[in-house]
Design an enzyme around this catalytic site. Structure first.
Site, PDB file in Angstrom:
ATOM      1  N   LYS A 209      56.809  41.647  28.435  1.00 42.38           N
ATOM      2  CA  LYS A 209      55.415  41.952  28.106  1.00 42.38           C
ATOM      3  C   LYS A 209      55.179  43.438  27.825  1.00 42.38           C
ATOM      4  O   LYS A 209      54.358  43.785  26.975  1.00 42.38           O
ATOM      5  CB  LYS A 209      54.490  41.467  29.216  1.00 42.38           C
ATOM      6  CG  LYS A 209      54.439  39.951  29.341  1.00 42.38           C
ATOM      7  CD  LYS A 209      53.420  39.502  30.373  1.00 42.38           C
ATOM      8  CE  LYS A 209      53.355  37.992  30.465  1.00 42.38           C
ATOM      9  NZ  LYS A 209      52.314  37.530  31.412  1.00 42.38           N
TER      10      LYS A 209
ATOM     11  N   GLY B 149      51.430  44.365  41.108  1.00 40.80           N
ATOM     12  CA  GLY B 149      52.406  44.322  40.019  1.00 40.80           C
ATOM     13  C   GLY B 149      51.748  44.094  38.672  1.00 40.80           C
ATOM     14  O   GLY B 149      50.532  44.239  38.509  1.00 40.80           O
ATOM     15  N   GLY B 150      52.568  43.701  37.693  1.00 42.76           N
ATOM     16  CA  GLY B 150      52.074  43.562  36.332  1.00 42.76           C
ATOM     17  C   GLY B 150      50.953  42.563  36.170  1.00 42.76           C
ATOM     18  O   GLY B 150      50.069  42.745  35.329  1.00 42.76           O
TER      19      GLY B 150
ATOM     20  N   ARG C 155      51.948  46.054  49.491  1.00 40.31           N
ATOM     21  CA  ARG C 155      52.903  46.188  50.594  1.00 40.31           C
ATOM     22  C   ARG C 155      53.252  47.650  50.849  1.00 40.31           C
ATOM     23  O   ARG C 155      53.452  48.070  51.979  1.00 40.31           O
ATOM     24  CB  ARG C 155      54.171  45.400  50.271  1.00 40.31           C
ATOM     25  CG  ARG C 155      55.110  45.199  51.451  1.00 40.31           C
ATOM     26  CD  ARG C 155      56.287  44.322  51.054  1.00 40.31           C
ATOM     27  NE  ARG C 155      55.864  43.035  50.522  1.00 40.31           N
ATOM     28  CZ  ARG C 155      55.508  41.995  51.274  1.00 40.31           C
ATOM     29  NH1 ARG C 155      55.508  42.100  52.582  1.00 40.31           N
ATOM     30  NH2 ARG C 155      55.136  40.860  50.702  1.00 40.31           N
TER      31      ARG C 155
ATOM     32  N   TYR D 101      51.510  28.427  40.292  1.00 40.53           N
ATOM     33  CA  TYR D 101      51.091  27.028  40.131  1.00 40.53           C
ATOM     34  C   TYR D 101      52.211  26.006  40.313  1.00 40.53           C
ATOM     35  O   TYR D 101      51.931  24.804  40.405  1.00 40.53           O
ATOM     36  CB  TYR D 101      50.448  26.808  38.755  1.00 40.53           C
ATOM     37  CG  TYR D 101      51.378  27.002  37.582  1.00 40.53           C
ATOM     38  CD1 TYR D 101      52.128  25.947  37.078  1.00 40.53           C
ATOM     39  CD2 TYR D 101      51.498  28.249  36.974  1.00 40.53           C
ATOM     40  CE1 TYR D 101      52.979  26.121  35.995  1.00 40.53           C
ATOM     41  CE2 TYR D 101      52.341  28.438  35.900  1.00 40.53           C
ATOM     42  CZ  TYR D 101      53.080  27.372  35.419  1.00 40.53           C
ATOM     43  OH  TYR D 101      53.926  27.559  34.359  1.00 40.53           O
TER      44      TYR D 101
END
Length: 283
Positions: A77, A139-140, A162, A227
């Protein structure tokens, strides 16, 4: 160059593909294939291509003439955004692209992951017009989540990480006009922040989320970007506690709507795509 663009329906059969590594699990062919059938686009095809970030420029540059666009999953990405000739404003702010569309003068990059987030948030029928949120993970995936929250009218967002590494995500949120606070996942004040927020959004993958899954019990609503398998660790805790849950399949579906429209220039057949995804997931 920043741009906002929509493709026009090309003449004759076309193809698209999803780029990623690993990519064999991707359900994008299910969604796009269902869309092309419903739209009557005979001869249109969609495939999976194993491709990491380093391979992406050469892969896209070598596209066959009939290739109209690409869905891009991790780890490509960031490379997709850097490769593109023009990019949407939201992709620029988020710093990544999940969609590449062929234009006469090059490749256009967009981030329809933002549409996925707004679609998932819209699945909560009682969310306010200015929802507050806590996001687990920086994150991303956290950045399109922030963009989706901004589009939904959110003002205050807490980013919980974290380590003390929330800076880039926090900067993204502030550029989007959000009031962003940061804290560690171990902060004793975090359960209270989750209880006060309208929605808790989990972007921490398995198995990392299992270490902090008790935080979910404090939530009023949970949107888990994961999911499969379902329920996720976080989803199972929420469901057991009677907390409303929306899973990442809703995000996956809604981000695909925008891709189909960019690739075809036609409105996405949402019902047919939703049915195909439900069948593929056995739900």
């Amino acid at each position: 160059m920043v741009a906002d663009a929509r493709g026009a329906t090309p003449a004759g059969p076309r193809s698209a593909a999803v780029l990623g590594s690993p990519v064999s699990h991707s359900l994008s062919p299910v969604l796009h294939g269902a869309a092309y059938r419903a739209l009557g686009l005979e001869g249109w095809t969609y495939e999976r291509i194993e491709c990491d970030a380093e391979m992406l420029p050469a892969t896209v540059e070598g596209s066959p003439a009939h290739r109209i666009g690409y869905s891009v999953t991790m780890p490509g990405k960031f490379a997709a955004l850097q490769f593109a000739s023009t990019v949407s404003e939201r992709a620029r702010i988020v710093g990544s692209a999940n969609t590449l569309v062929r234009h006469p003068d090059g490749w256009f990059a967009d981030c329809t992951d933002v549409d996925g987030v707004t679609g998932a948030l819209s699945a909560f029928d009682d969310l306010s017009a200015s929802p507050s949120a806590v996001i687990l993970g920086v994150g991303g995936t956290a950045r399109p989540v922030l963009a989706g929250l901004a589009e939904k009218g959110a003002t205050r967002v807490v980013l919980a990480s974290r380590r003390d590494n929330a800076g880039p995500a926090a900067e993204c949120g502030r550029e989007l006009g959000l009031d962003v606070a940061t804290m560690l996942l171990t902060d004793l004040a975090l359960p209270g922040e989750i209880a006060d927020a309208e929605v808790l959004i989990n972007t921490v993958p398995e198995p990392g989320i299992t270490e902090i899954v008790d935080l979910v019990s404090h939530a009023r609503r949970l949107f888990d970007v994961l999911y499969d398998p379902w329920p996720t660790s976080a989803g199972a805790v929420a469901m057991a506690a009677g907390i409303p849950v929306v899973g990442g399949d809703v995000m996956l579906l809604n981000q695909a709507f925008g891709q189909v429209e960019l690739f075809t220039g036609m409105p996405a057949p949402r019902a047919e795509m939703a049915d195909a995804l439900s069948a593929a997931l056995g739900r």
